[in-house]
Scaffold this active site. Structure first.
Site, PDB file in Angstrom:
ATOM      1  N   HIS A  58       0.814  -1.210   0.000  1.00 18.68           N
ATOM      2  CA  HIS A  58       0.000   0.000   0.000  1.00 18.68           C
ATOM      3  C   HIS A  58       0.853   1.268   0.000  1.00 18.68           C
ATOM      4  O   HIS A  58       0.328   2.374  -0.193  1.00 18.68           O
ATOM      5  CB  HIS A  58      -0.931   0.002   1.221  1.00 18.68           C
ATOM      6  CG  HIS A  58      -2.261   0.626   0.944  1.00 18.68           C
ATOM      7  ND1 HIS A  58      -2.501   1.435  -0.136  1.00 18.68           N
ATOM      8  CD2 HIS A  58      -3.443   0.576   1.620  1.00 18.68           C
ATOM      9  CE1 HIS A  58      -3.751   1.851  -0.132  1.00 18.68           C
ATOM     10  NE2 HIS A  58      -4.348   1.342   0.931  1.00 18.68           N
ATOM     11  N   ASP A  72      -2.019   2.092  -4.710  1.00 19.40           N
ATOM     12  CA  ASP A  72      -3.268   2.511  -4.074  1.00 19.40           C
ATOM     13  C   ASP A  72      -4.343   1.445  -4.281  1.00 19.40           C
ATOM     14  O   ASP A  72      -4.291   0.649  -5.224  1.00 19.40           O
ATOM     15  CB  ASP A  72      -3.741   3.841  -4.662  1.00 19.40           C
ATOM     16  CG  ASP A  72      -2.781   4.980  -4.348  1.00 19.40           C
ATOM     17  OD1 ASP A  72      -2.111   4.909  -3.293  1.00 19.40           O
ATOM     18  OD2 ASP A  72      -2.703   5.926  -5.147  1.00 19.40           O
TER      19      ASP A  72
END
Length: 425
Positions: A396, A400
């Site tokens: 992450h 995204d």
């Protein structure tokens, strides 16, 4: 008797040290030339060390789990010829290199076992008491004894051994046949308070270290999507039915690999390695797909390199080759490194959903769950469809959630309409 020292050989180009992962012998064993003495590991490649001579094991240079430098003394053998005598061994043990493991003197034999095997009273002195071994203790027996036990349906773990080091003899089998079954039945429901300590070494330790690093340093996001694989499974069956004899049998994975190549072409950030210490993302043009593979030694990740330059059949052929090499323990270091994205599949055991761990320093892993027939609403009714979930994790810090979803949705579209996989952009 002379003494022959065997040093850790050069087990690979550029390798300066190796971890001892298994001894195949112990002090006192007689070994033949070319017999395997030990196994060592570098990276994820395990190498067996053979004996160059006949001899008797006199000294072991390390314990399992220790790391040795190339050229360090590994083992010493007593061999025929002039030189050291058995009486001189204690002095040699004191002169062993620092950190070497000096075997303790063996305990004296029990009185019942000191009689010569040729003595008329030897058999009478052998104990015939029936008992159980501790959990995890491997019974020692000759091939002939093992064969006889197997043919008689006897579990050697239930048979006490009266030979040296607890070795099971034919007389022990005779005693067990006479007394063992009753003892086994009586012990069947007994409490087991044994605790086995298993040292984490070799590949298992490397797996543990890599998983800990991945989970502690990478903030994972896992995205799960279901895929209707009916069309691609029909195509796979048709292609396998018409394939040439020299072509490999197709599984679902080559189709997934080709779908990933097309999806990555639209989203290059997915095919990357993140050097978080330097703060650099290395985006790769070549798609090198790691295939998480279970082997007898543990989980390894052989790599299909340049999947972007391979067609369906080439992907299948290379996948089969590197996976088999990994399972056989013959994969090279190059075949076990350099992946830019990984597929994790448990096949029929794939479950409904998994949370795969990213193969650090990659930024994505695609997890394949099992195929199952499920009822799917088509707008008018429920119909049975062959469905499969993709459970995929992403770093992450780099990917995204929206981009992760777009990537998996593109793969879903390609698998549900497999003709699109073969359309050139």
């Amino acid at each position: 008797m002379a003494e022959h020292t065997i040093n850790l050989p050069d087990v690979g180009e550029g390798v300066a040290e190796a971890e001892l992962v298994e001894w195949h012998v112990k002090v006192g064993d007689l070994v033949r030339e070319d017999a395997v003495l030990a196994a060592v590991m570098t990276d994820k490649a395990t190498v067996e060390i053979p004996s160059p001579v006949d001899g008797e094991v006199a000294w072991l240079g390390a314990e399992v789990g220790e790391t040795l430098a190339v050229g360090a003394p590994l083992i010493r053998l007593k061999v025929d010829g002039g030189g050291a005598t058995p009486e001189a061994e204690p002095e040699k043990a004191e002169a062993a290199p620092e950190g070497a493991v000096i075997p303790a003197a063996p305990p004296p034999m029990a009185p019942a076992l000191q009689a010569s095997e040729t003595s008329p009273t030897a058999k009478a002195r052998k104990p015939v008491a029936i008992g159980r071994r501790h959990a995890g203790e491997k019974p020692l027996a000759s091939p002939a004894v093992r064969l006889r036990a197997r043919e008689a349906g006897i579990d050697l773990r239930q048979v006490p051994g009266s030979g040296p080091a607890g070795r099971i003899t034919h007389e022990d089998l005779d005693a067990f046949v006479a007394h063992g079954p009753q003892s086994a039945r009586a012990a069947r429901l007994q409490r087991n308070d044994a605790v086995e300590d298993v040292k984490v070494v070799g590949l298992r330790r490397r797996i543990a270290e890599k998983m800990a690093r991945a989970k502690s340093r990478i903030p994972h996001i896992t995205y799960v999507e279901e895929v209707d694989v009916g069309a691609v499974e029909d195509l796979r069956a048709a292609l396998n039915k018409g394939k040439r004899p020299d072509q490999p049998k197709l599984t679902l994975l080559p189709f997934l690999m080709r779908a990933m190549v097309k999806a990555i072409a639209e989203q290059p950030p997915i095919n990357a390695l993140y050097d978080d210490e330097a703060g650099i993302i290395h985006r790769h043009g070549g798609v090198h797909i790691g295939i998480a593979t279970q082997t007898p030694a543990g989980l390894v990740v052989p790599v299909v390199r340049h999947a972007e330059a391979r067609d369906l059949w080439s992907c299948a052929e290379e996948l089969a080759r590197v996976a088999e090499a990994a399972r056989a323990g013959t994969a090279t270091r190059d075949e076990l490194s350099g992946s830019t994205i990984t597929i994790s599949s448990l096949g029929a055991l794939g479950g409904i959903v998994t949370t795969p761990v990213i193969n650090h320093p990659e930024v994505a892993v695609v997890g394949v769950n099992k195929i199952a027939v499920r009822p799917v609403w088509d707008g008018a009714q429920f119909i049975p469809r062959r469905m499969m979930n993709l459970s995929s994790s992403f770093d992450h810090r780099v990917i995204d959630g929206w981009d992760a979803a777009v990537f998996i949705q593109r793969i879903k579209t390609l698998l549900e309409t497999p003709a699109m996989i073969f359309v050139e952009d």
